[in-house]
Design a protein around this motif. Sequence first.
Motif, mmCIF file in Angstrom:
data_model
loop_
_atom_site.group_PDB
_atom_site.id
_atom_site.type_symbol
_atom_site.label_atom_id
_atom_site.label_comp_id
_atom_site.label_asym_id
_atom_site.label_seq_id
_atom_site.Cartn_x
_atom_site.Cartn_y
_atom_site.Cartn_z
ATOM 1 N N GLY A 72 0.795 -1.223 0.000
ATOM 2 C CA GLY A 72 0.000 0.000 0.000
ATOM 3 C C GLY A 72 0.823 1.267 0.000
ATOM 4 N N MET A 73 2.023 1.210 -0.517
ATOM 5 C CA MET A 73 2.895 2.385 -0.500
ATOM 6 C C MET A 73 2.979 3.087 -1.854
ATOM 7 S SD MET A 73 5.924 0.896 1.900
ATOM 8 C CE MET A 73 6.866 2.401 1.888
ATOM 9 N N LEU A 74 2.282 2.590 -2.860
ATOM 10 C CA LEU A 74 2.291 3.245 -4.168
ATOM 11 C C LEU A 74 1.246 4.348 -4.181
ATOM 12 C CD1 LEU A 74 2.608 0.730 -7.126
ATOM 13 C CD2 LEU A 74 4.057 2.644 -6.585
ATOM 14 N N GLU A 75 1.634 5.531 -4.606
ATOM 15 C CA GLU A 75 0.669 6.631 -4.688
ATOM 16 C C GLU A 75 -0.262 6.439 -5.872
ATOM 17 O OE1 GLU A 75 2.659 10.359 -4.701
ATOM 18 O OE2 GLU A 75 3.683 9.973 -2.814
ATOM 19 N N HIS A 76 0.292 5.978 -6.992
ATOM 20 C CA HIS A 76 -0.492 5.739 -8.203
ATOM 21 C C HIS A 76 -0.350 4.266 -8.550
ATOM 22 C CE1 HIS A 76 -0.676 10.050 -8.563
ATOM 23 N NE2 HIS A 76 0.635 10.108 -8.481
ATOM 24 N N PRO A 77 -1.381 3.472 -8.313
ATOM 25 C CA PRO A 77 -1.276 2.039 -8.594
ATOM 26 C C PRO A 77 -0.946 1.786 -10.058
ATOM 27 C CG PRO A 77 -3.294 2.518 -7.406
ATOM 28 C CD PRO A 77 -2.677 3.826 -7.766
ATOM 29 N N VAL A 78 -0.151 0.776 -10.281
ATOM 30 C CA VAL A 78 0.273 0.418 -11.629
ATOM 31 C C VAL A 78 -0.804 -0.434 -12.258
ATOM 32 C CG1 VAL A 78 2.028 -0.775 -12.974
ATOM 33 C CG2 VAL A 78 2.673 0.461 -10.904
ATOM 34 N N THR A 79 -1.243 -0.063 -13.458
ATOM 35 C CA THR A 79 -2.228 -0.875 -14.164
ATOM 36 C C THR A 79 -1.491 -1.750 -15.159
ATOM 37 O OG1 THR A 79 -2.521 0.869 -15.804
ATOM 38 C CG2 THR A 79 -4.035 0.859 -13.933
ATOM 39 N N ARG A 80 -1.805 -3.010 -15.166
ATOM 40 C CA ARG A 80 -1.159 -3.968 -16.062
ATOM 41 C C ARG A 80 -2.229 -4.573 -16.968
ATOM 42 N NH1 ARG A 80 3.810 -4.343 -13.802
ATOM 43 N NH2 ARG A 80 3.979 -4.372 -11.567
ATOM 44 N N GLY A 81 -1.783 -5.248 -18.001
ATOM 45 C CA GLY A 81 -2.702 -5.908 -18.928
ATOM 46 C C GLY A 81 -3.514 -6.984 -18.226
ATOM 47 N N THR A 82 -2.862 -7.784 -17.402
ATOM 48 C CA THR A 82 -3.549 -8.817 -16.630
ATOM 49 C C THR A 82 -3.411 -8.466 -15.160
ATOM 50 O OG1 THR A 82 -1.545 -10.147 -16.565
ATOM 51 C CG2 THR A 82 -3.081 -10.585 -18.356
ATOM 52 N N PRO A 83 -4.475 -7.953 -14.550
ATOM 53 C CA PRO A 83 -4.358 -7.536 -13.149
ATOM 54 C C PRO A 83 -4.124 -8.743 -12.245
ATOM 55 C CG PRO A 83 -6.619 -7.353 -13.897
ATOM 56 C CD PRO A 83 -5.805 -7.731 -15.087
ATOM 57 N N GLU A 84 -3.161 -8.580 -11.341
ATOM 58 C CA GLU A 84 -2.862 -9.627 -10.376
ATOM 59 C C GLU A 84 -3.768 -9.442 -9.165
ATOM 60 O OE1 GLU A 84 1.231 -9.275 -9.451
ATOM 61 O OE2 GLU A 84 1.874 -9.545 -11.518
ATOM 62 N N PRO A 85 -4.218 -10.514 -8.566
ATOM 63 C CA PRO A 85 -5.050 -10.355 -7.364
ATOM 64 C C PRO A 85 -4.227 -9.759 -6.237
ATOM 65 C CG PRO A 85 -4.535 -12.671 -7.768
ATOM 66 C CD PRO A 85 -4.025 -11.893 -8.930
ATOM 67 N N ARG A 86 -4.819 -8.801 -5.588
ATOM 68 C CA ARG A 86 -4.117 -8.120 -4.508
ATOM 69 C C ARG A 86 -4.178 -8.962 -3.239
ATOM 70 N NH1 ARG A 86 -3.753 -2.022 -2.945
ATOM 71 N NH2 ARG A 86 -2.979 -2.285 -0.861
ATOM 72 N N GLU A 87 -3.011 -9.175 -2.661
ATOM 73 C CA GLU A 87 -2.947 -9.974 -1.437
ATOM 74 C C GLU A 87 -2.919 -9.030 -0.237
ATOM 75 O OE1 GLU A 87 0.470 -12.436 -1.627
ATOM 76 O OE2 GLU A 87 0.074 -13.044 -3.681
ATOM 77 N N LEU A 88 -3.859 -9.245 0.676
ATOM 78 C CA LEU A 88 -3.904 -8.458 1.901
ATOM 79 C C LEU A 88 -3.625 -9.365 3.081
ATOM 80 C CD1 LEU A 88 -7.039 -6.219 1.379
ATOM 81 C CD2 LEU A 88 -4.676 -5.490 1.383
ATOM 82 N N PRO A 89 -2.871 -8.855 4.031
ATOM 83 C CA PRO A 89 -2.704 -9.649 5.253
ATOM 84 C C PRO A 89 -4.048 -9.852 5.933
ATOM 85 C CG PRO A 89 -1.115 -7.841 5.173
ATOM 86 C CD PRO A 89 -2.071 -7.640 4.047
ATOM 87 N N GLU A 90 -4.172 -10.928 6.684
ATOM 88 C CA GLU A 90 -5.452 -11.273 7.306
ATOM 89 C C GLU A 90 -5.908 -10.233 8.327
ATOM 90 O OE1 GLU A 90 -2.824 -13.502 7.224
ATOM 91 O OE2 GLU A 90 -3.608 -14.492 5.453
ATOM 92 N N HIS A 91 -4.970 -9.585 9.004
ATOM 93 C CA HIS A 91 -5.363 -8.651 10.055
ATOM 94 C C HIS A 91 -5.728 -7.258 9.529
ATOM 95 C CE1 HIS A 91 -1.010 -8.008 9.600
ATOM 96 N NE2 HIS A 91 -1.247 -6.780 10.012
ATOM 97 N N LEU A 92 -5.598 -7.000 8.221
ATOM 98 C CA LEU A 92 -5.984 -5.716 7.639
ATOM 99 C C LEU A 92 -7.159 -5.922 6.696
ATOM 100 C CD1 LEU A 92 -2.583 -4.061 6.691
ATOM 101 C CD2 LEU A 92 -4.058 -3.484 8.588
#
Length: 103
Positions: A72-92
């Motif tokens: 979560g440190m990117l100010e402008h998320p990178v858009t790619r051709g095939t979006p990768e599923p975002r992994e979040l830690p369980e406690h957030l």
Amino acid sequence: MQLTEAVMIIMVTGMTVGVPLLGLTLRFALKPVVETWLRVREVQARGQVAAGELEGLRARVAHLEHMLDRHGMLEHPVTRGTPEPRELPEHLSAVMRVERERV
């Protein structure tokens, strides 16, 4: 003074002064051309080596962007051709964001 002596004096003086002036003129006229030619050759030599390094750098930057986006440190998320599923830690949760110092 005879004619041959006058001609010899003029030729020796002309050569003594003219040859260094001709050399300086050629040096200043040819220096930019030679420097440009050397830079072109240097860039061509680096271009052959840089092609392999470029792919490695692209992979490294993509990995760093992925890691920054993951935390979560990117100010402008990178858009790619095939979006990768975002992994979040369980406690957030997806709504909760931790403010971190931007580096």
